[in-house]
Enzyme design. Structure first.
Site, short mmCIF file in Angstrom:
data_model
loop_
_atom_site.label_atom_id
_atom_site.label_comp_id
_atom_site.label_asym_id
_atom_site.label_seq_id
_atom_site.Cartn_x
_atom_site.Cartn_y
_atom_site.Cartn_z
N TYR A 138 -8.45 -0.52 3.33
CA TYR A 138 -8.79 -1.98 3.63
C TYR A 138 -10.08 -2.33 3.56
CZ TYR A 138 -3.72 -2.96 4.92
OH TYR A 138 -2.70 -2.85 4.89
N LYS A 190 -2.67 13.12 7.19
CA LYS A 190 -2.14 13.65 6.10
C LYS A 190 -3.11 14.85 6.04
CE LYS A 190 0.95 14.27 2.79
NZ LYS A 190 2.26 14.69 2.91
N ASP A 224 4.24 11.11 6.69
CA ASP A 224 5.62 11.19 5.87
C ASP A 224 6.62 11.61 6.89
OD1 ASP A 224 4.37 13.64 5.80
OD2 ASP A 224 5.14 14.15 3.75
N ASP A 248 -0.37 0.52 8.71
CA ASP A 248 0.32 -0.61 8.20
C ASP A 248 1.90 -0.29 7.81
OD1 ASP A 248 0.48 -3.36 7.12
OD2 ASP A 248 0.47 -2.47 5.16
N ASP A 252 5.76 -1.35 9.86
CA ASP A 252 6.98 -2.06 9.55
C ASP A 252 8.19 -1.33 9.73
OD1 ASP A 252 5.60 -4.09 8.46
OD2 ASP A 252 6.38 -4.21 6.49
C1 IPM Z 1 0.07 -6.62 8.45
C2 IPM Z 1 0.19 -7.12 7.16
C3 IPM Z 1 -1.20 -7.29 6.64
C4 IPM Z 1 -1.80 -5.95 6.58
C5 IPM Z 1 -1.33 -8.04 5.24
C6 IPM Z 1 -0.87 -9.47 5.15
C7 IPM Z 1 -2.73 -7.99 4.62
O1 IPM Z 1 0.99 -6.47 6.22
O2 IPM Z 1 -0.66 -7.24 9.28
O3 IPM Z 1 0.51 -5.43 8.70
O4 IPM Z 1 -1.66 -5.32 5.42
O5 IPM Z 1 -2.54 -5.45 7.50
MN MN Z 2 1.93 -4.94 7.38
#
Ligand code: IPM
Ligand code: MN
Length: 355
Positions: A138, A190, A224, A248, A252
């Protein structure tokens, strides 16, 4: 005199304003109960403002936000704006500009919420991911050569500094100690492939842990394999510390494990500065203006915010109200499936706190 806090509110794009409105409703109710005054100031930064003015983040935006006690963000992302402009120009600019070096994401299954993982319940799914939030891929290091030609080269480099890694690792150890659950911190990396970056993380993790956190058990998992364990044995995790990109991705997955984006909240934290809290689900443009989006993630983001402001009882009340609504009222966390409108869910939580 009532304690008072200056809160910057960035409703953002899509359904962001709708869910933020409910979070503010809950904060007002909680503030009334505990005699705490929240002074909200709204900023209209986001896709619409960019389309109208060409400005993503005003030049003095960061300095302006530094004057607040905390920031509540709705969502960034607009279907008519090229991907990357708002994400990098606003969200990442805020994270970097305010040095939000921690991205904190609790993964906790509340009673009454359906997890896609059969046979796992609230006692199994309760961990926290501490994601490094300013470095790694990032950081934006890289470039390209011969763009658009068959000989194109693209390089995107992951930046990992000892300082950046160490402050994140220390935050995670401290958090794990304070949380006082299983006192286990798992480093996710990793090491078998990323023998420079993951190696720095691994050495820092063990050095710091051995010296200053002997009471915290240290574990390691490849990223992983972590995806596998989060589904197969989520109860193994207490606190995870992880670099930015891997964090990130696994958060999710964490959001799904805890019941979906409707309930998943996160904090962009600078322990010494001004932090920013957000529902992690994005702007969900297709649901905009329909009153069907679930505001519980935004309300939970507000709950994380007040906890960090030191309002522990208030945070506890908000979480209890969210848990009560999940167990007794809201049958499905998905947009349009709650059995309530967005604002009715806000009313439920605010009413529970009041009552
Ligand atoms: C998150 C989102 C952001 C990230 C995006 C929107 C840049 O996915 O907050 O996890 O990748 O950090
Ligand atoms: Mn994200």
């Amino acid at each position: 005199m009532a304690a008072s806090y200056k809160i910057a509110v960035l409703p953002g794009d899509g359904t962001g304003p709708e869910v933020v409105a409910e979070a503010l409703k809950v904060l007002k109710a909680a503030g009334k109960k505990y005699d705490v005054k929240f002074n909200f100031t709204e900023f209209n930064w986001g896709g619409e403002n960019y389309k109208a003015t060409g400005i993503v983040l005003p030049e003095d935006g960061i300095e302006t936000l530094k004057k607040y006690d905390s920031i509540l963000l709705g969502a960034i992302g607009h279907p008519d704006v090229k991907p990357g402009i708002l994400e990098k120009g606003l969200l990442l600019a805020l994270r970097f500009g305010l040095d939000h070096y921690i991205n904190l994401r609790p993964v906790k299954l509340y009673p009454g919420v359906a997890t896609p993982i059969r046979d796992k319940g609230p006692e199994d799914i309760d961990f926290v991911v501490v994601r490094e939030n300013t470095e790694g891929l990032y950081a934006g290091a890289g470039g390209n050569l011969k763009k658009g030609t068959p000989d194109e080269v693209a390089i995107q480099t992951s930046i990992n500094t000892r300082k950046g890694v160490e402050r994140c690792v220390r935050y995670a150890f401290d958090y794990c100690r304070k949380r006082d659950k299983r006192k286990t911190l798992t480093l996710v990396a990793k090491t078998n492939v990323l023998t420079y970056a993951s190696d720095l993380w691994e050495r820092t993790f063990h050095e710091v842990g051995k010296k200053d956190y002997p009471d915290i058990k240290r574990e390691y998992a490849h990223v992983d394999a972590t995806c596998m364990w989060m589904v197969k044995n989520p109860e193994w995790f207490d606190v995870i510390v992880v670099e930015n990109m891997f964090g990130d991705i696994i958060t999710d997955l964490g959001a799904m494990v805890q019941g979906g984006m409707g309930i998943a909240a996160g904090g962009n934290i600078n322990p010494q500065g001004v932090s920013m809290y957000e529902p992690i689900g994005g702007s969900a443009p297709k649901y905009t203006g329909k009153g069907v989006i679930n505001p519980l993630a935004a309300i939970s983001a507000a709950q994380m915010m007040v906890l960090d402001l030191g309002l522990e009882k208030m945070a506890h009340d908000i979480e209890q109200a969210v848990m009560w609504a999940c167990a007794n009222k809201i049958k499905n966390l998905g947009a349009g499936k709650m059995g309530y409108s967005t604002s009715e869910v806000g009313d439920l939580i605010a009413g529970k706190i009041d009552g």
